[in-house]
Write a protein that holds these residues in place. Structure first.
Motif: not given
Length: 141
Positions: A103, A118, A120-121, A125
């Motif tokens: 991110t 971030s 993994r997040n 997405k």
């Protein structure tokens, strides 16, 4: 071929890492923007260099023993194979020439080398946006 296209705009070729922004778009909208982290450019050397600028076709790849989640295979990289987009925060530790997605940028471990946050997040997405079948064009500029 799908209506989705990805553009990776690199903006910093560092001594240890390459930073960029990945834009995922369809015909009319930007579907997502992600920070990217790669190894430094070392003339496309296997396992230690980011890949050359250019146009590539990307497909989903099923989980493997190393990556127990679906990830993205980047096809057609000159003199290279098994180049992926996947989860990871550190260019040297987490990539053997692959593209890591996150991110934002930060020196997470304080070693003076830029990392991404971030992952993994952000990657999950991206995979929600990425088509289940077919290929997606990736332009690295």
């Amino acid at each position: 071929m799908n209506d989705i296209v990805m553009i990776l705009r690199r903006f910093d070729y560092g001594k240890d890492e390459t930073l960029g922004w990945l834009y995922v778009m369809d015909n009319k909208d930007t579907l997502g923007v992600f920070a990217t982290l790669e190894r430094a450019w070392t003339n496309n050397a296997k396992n230690i260099s980011c890949i050359p600028t250019g146009r590539y076709l990307c497909t989903r790849r099923n989980p493997t023993q190393k990556f127990n989640y679906e990830h993205i295979l980047i096809n057609g990289v000159p003199n290279r194979d098994s180049i992926l987009m996947h989860i990871g925060n550190y260019a040297v530790r987490d990539s053997s020439g692959c593209i890591l997605v996150g991110t934002d940028f930060s020196d997470i471990n304080g070693d003076g080398i830029t990392d991404i946050t971030s992952s993994r997040n952000a990657f999950m997405k991206l995979m929600k946006i990425f088509p289940k079948t077919g290929s997606v064009e990736l332009y690295i500029i």
